[in-house]
Design a protein around this motif. Structure first.
Motif, PDB file in Angstrom:
ATOM      1  N   SER A  75       0.836  -1.204   0.000  1.00  0.00           N
ATOM      2  CA  SER A  75       0.000   0.000   0.000  1.00  0.00           C
ATOM      3  C   SER A  75       0.865   1.246   0.000  1.00  0.00           C
ATOM      4  O   SER A  75       2.042   1.220   0.373  1.00  0.00           O
ATOM      5  N   GLY A  76       0.263   2.364  -0.388  1.00  0.00           N
ATOM      6  CA  GLY A  76       1.000   3.617  -0.378  1.00  0.00           C
ATOM      7  C   GLY A  76       1.441   4.019   1.013  1.00  0.00           C
ATOM      8  O   GLY A  76       2.534   4.567   1.200  1.00  0.00           O
ATOM      9  N   VAL A  77       0.606   3.751   2.023  1.00  0.00           N
ATOM     10  CA  VAL A  77       0.971   4.074   3.392  1.00  0.00           C
ATOM     11  C   VAL A  77       2.206   3.298   3.815  1.00  0.00           C
ATOM     12  O   VAL A  77       3.153   3.851   4.402  1.00  0.00           O
ATOM     13  N   ASP A  78       2.222   1.983   3.522  1.00  0.00           N
ATOM     14  CA  ASP A  78       3.385   1.157   3.884  1.00  0.00           C
ATOM     15  C   ASP A  78       4.632   1.596   3.115  1.00  0.00           C
ATOM     16  O   ASP A  78       5.736   1.635   3.671  1.00  0.00           O
ATOM     17  N   PHE A  79       4.442   1.924   1.840  1.00  0.00           N
ATOM     18  CA  PHE A  79       5.565   2.382   1.034  1.00  0.00           C
ATOM     19  C   PHE A  79       6.155   3.679   1.592  1.00  0.00           C
ATOM     20  O   PHE A  79       7.377   3.800   1.767  1.00  0.00           O
ATOM     21  N   LEU A  80       5.295   4.648   1.903  1.00  0.00           N
ATOM     22  CA  LEU A  80       5.786   5.928   2.413  1.00  0.00           C
ATOM     23  C   LEU A  80       6.395   5.787   3.805  1.00  0.00           C
ATOM     24  O   LEU A  80       7.292   6.546   4.166  1.00  0.00           O
ATOM     25  N   ASN A  81       5.925   4.805   4.560  1.00  0.00           N
ATOM     26  CA  ASN A  81       6.550   4.548   5.849  1.00  0.00           C
ATOM     27  C   ASN A  81       7.978   4.040   5.665  1.00  0.00           C
ATOM     28  O   ASN A  81       8.891   4.414   6.410  1.00  0.00           O
ATOM     29  N   GLU A  82       8.177   3.198   4.644  1.00  0.00           N
ATOM     30  CA  GLU A  82       9.531   2.741   4.313  1.00  0.00           C
ATOM     31  C   GLU A  82      10.388   3.916   3.845  1.00  0.00           C
ATOM     32  O   GLU A  82      11.567   4.033   4.210  1.00  0.00           O
ATOM     33  N   VAL A  83       9.806   4.782   3.031  1.00  0.00           N
ATOM     34  CA  VAL A  83      10.534   5.962   2.563  1.00  0.00           C
ATOM     35  C   VAL A  83      10.944   6.830   3.746  1.00  0.00           C
ATOM     36  O   VAL A  83      12.061   7.366   3.782  1.00  0.00           O
ATOM     37  N   ARG A  84      10.075   6.951   4.700  1.00  0.00           N
ATOM     38  CA  ARG A  84      10.371   7.746   5.904  1.00  0.00           C
ATOM     39  C   ARG A  84      11.612   7.222   6.618  1.00  0.00           C
ATOM     40  O   ARG A  84      12.415   7.996   7.155  1.00  0.00           O
ATOM     41  N   GLN A  85      11.775   5.902   6.625  1.00  0.00           N
ATOM     42  CA  GLN A  85      12.951   5.316   7.274  1.00  0.00           C
ATOM     43  C   GLN A  85      14.211   5.517   6.433  1.00  0.00           C
ATOM     44  O   GLN A  85      15.281   5.826   6.969  1.00  0.00           O
TER      45      GLN A  85
END
Length: 348
Positions: A75-85
């Motif tokens: 999902s986009g939320v999971d992807f952006l959470n990875e990007v945040r890291q």
């Protein structure tokens, strides 16, 4: 790169680009539309999968990352959470073509996105939002700001006593805060907006925990205005009812830190308040970090509108016509004006 992947780097105009933007969506036509819309101002790179996007983030430096929410493998939320890291400096924007309450909530509670954008997007507004995000990221890069790739602010940031303001007419909320987080800071309890703004006039508040609806009073306008004038205050919203459009507005216009559904769970409440205190201390110690949490308050949203909308269910009177605009008034005077207006409306 898989056989089904599509990565496009769009040429920019002859002028220097305003920033590097990564767009991730599993629909090539959406990527082409984003590229053509943004290429005049930005250096645009696209990817058709979350994994391809993460590979690009690992190997390149982006100012802004835009992701669709509905993608097959992540999902986009999971992807952006990875990007945040991986790239905490990059500003994150989430696109969605449907009302997904869980996606909206997780986008703020987990990924801490800069903006939540509905499809179809406004062709004039989206480039302006991306430009604002890119400017923030680049300014922090030029000033050498170090952003730790942590899930939450460092516990070391909880270094100074912080006042927590709890605004709710539900006794259960006040009891839960005292039992689960009373040792985290000085807790001030109020039951109506007039009392809350009276406290804000006199005390330095770090975290506000507020019920969005108090009886017939909707605090959305005032919570958004408060964040605009006091970016160092961290707001947490309690709610018994969920509306994706309203929560999206509070994310974009109020930069709400977390949403907590009722009934409140003590363990989660303590973790959230502890994290919020740490975020407040980070913002207090380094005000420039507040740029990442700028609100998108509409141009016609001023003090009179906010106070009038909040007090409308309480009285048929209107807000003072000569109310000072946020741009011309100091934060202290704004709080005093709003507090006084609400006290008159409430008869207190």
């Amino acid at each position: 790169m898989s056989a089904n992947s599509l990565s496009i780097t769009m040429p920019t105009s002859s002028a220097a680009p305003k920033g590097r933007v990564l767009c991730v969506d599993d629909e090539p036509n959406i990527l082409r539309a984003l590229s053509w819309l943004l290429k005049k101002e930005f250096h645009v790179v696209t990817a058709v999968s979350a994994q391809e996007g993460l590979a690009l983030v690992r190997n390149s430096d982006f100012d802004v990352v835009i992701s669709d929410q509905r993608m097959p493998e992540m999902s986009g939320v999971d992807f952006l959470n990875e990007v945040r890291q991986l790239a905490p400096r990059a500003m994150r924007i989430l696109l969605t073509g449907y009302s997904d309450m869980q996606a909206v909530l997780r986008s703020v509670n987990e990924s801490e996105i800069f903006r939540f954008i509905n499809k179809p997007w406004n062709v004039e507004e989206l480039p302006a939002i991306v430009a604002q995000a890119a400017e923030i990221a680049r300014r922090q890069e030029s000033e050498g700001e170090a952003l730790a790739p942590a899930d939450e602010p460092s516990p070391n940031a909880i270094s100074q006593p912080t006042r927590l303001l709890v605004l709710d007419d539900d006794e259960a909320t006040h009891s839960a805060v005292e039992m689960s987080a009373g040792d985290l800071g000085e807790v001030i309890h109020v039951t109506n907006p007039a009392e809350a703004f009276g406290i804000l006039e006199k005390e330095e508040i770090g975290v506000i925990l507020a019920e969005r609806n108090l009886g017939t009073t909707d605090l959305t306008h005032l919570l958004c205005l408060l964040k605009r004038q006091h970016p160092q205050i961290v707001s947490i919203v309690l709610t018994s009812t969920m509306d994706s459009n309203l929560i999206t507005r509070m994310i974009n216009q109020g930069q709400i830190y977390r949403f907590i559904p009722k009934p409140v769970k003590a363990g989660y409440l303590r973790l959230t308040l502890k994290s919020a205190i740490a975020r407040h201390n980070e913002l207090r110690e380094n005000p420039r970090l507040g740029l990442r949490y700028q609100v998108a308050l509409p141009a016609n949203e001023d003090l009179a509108t906010a106070a009038g909308s909040t007090a409308a269910p309480l009285s048929h009177n209107t807000a003072p016509a000569a109310a000072t605009s946020p741009e011309s008034a100091s934060p202290t005077s704004l709080i005093s004006q709003v507090g006084g207006f609400l006290r008159r409306m409430l008869g207190s």
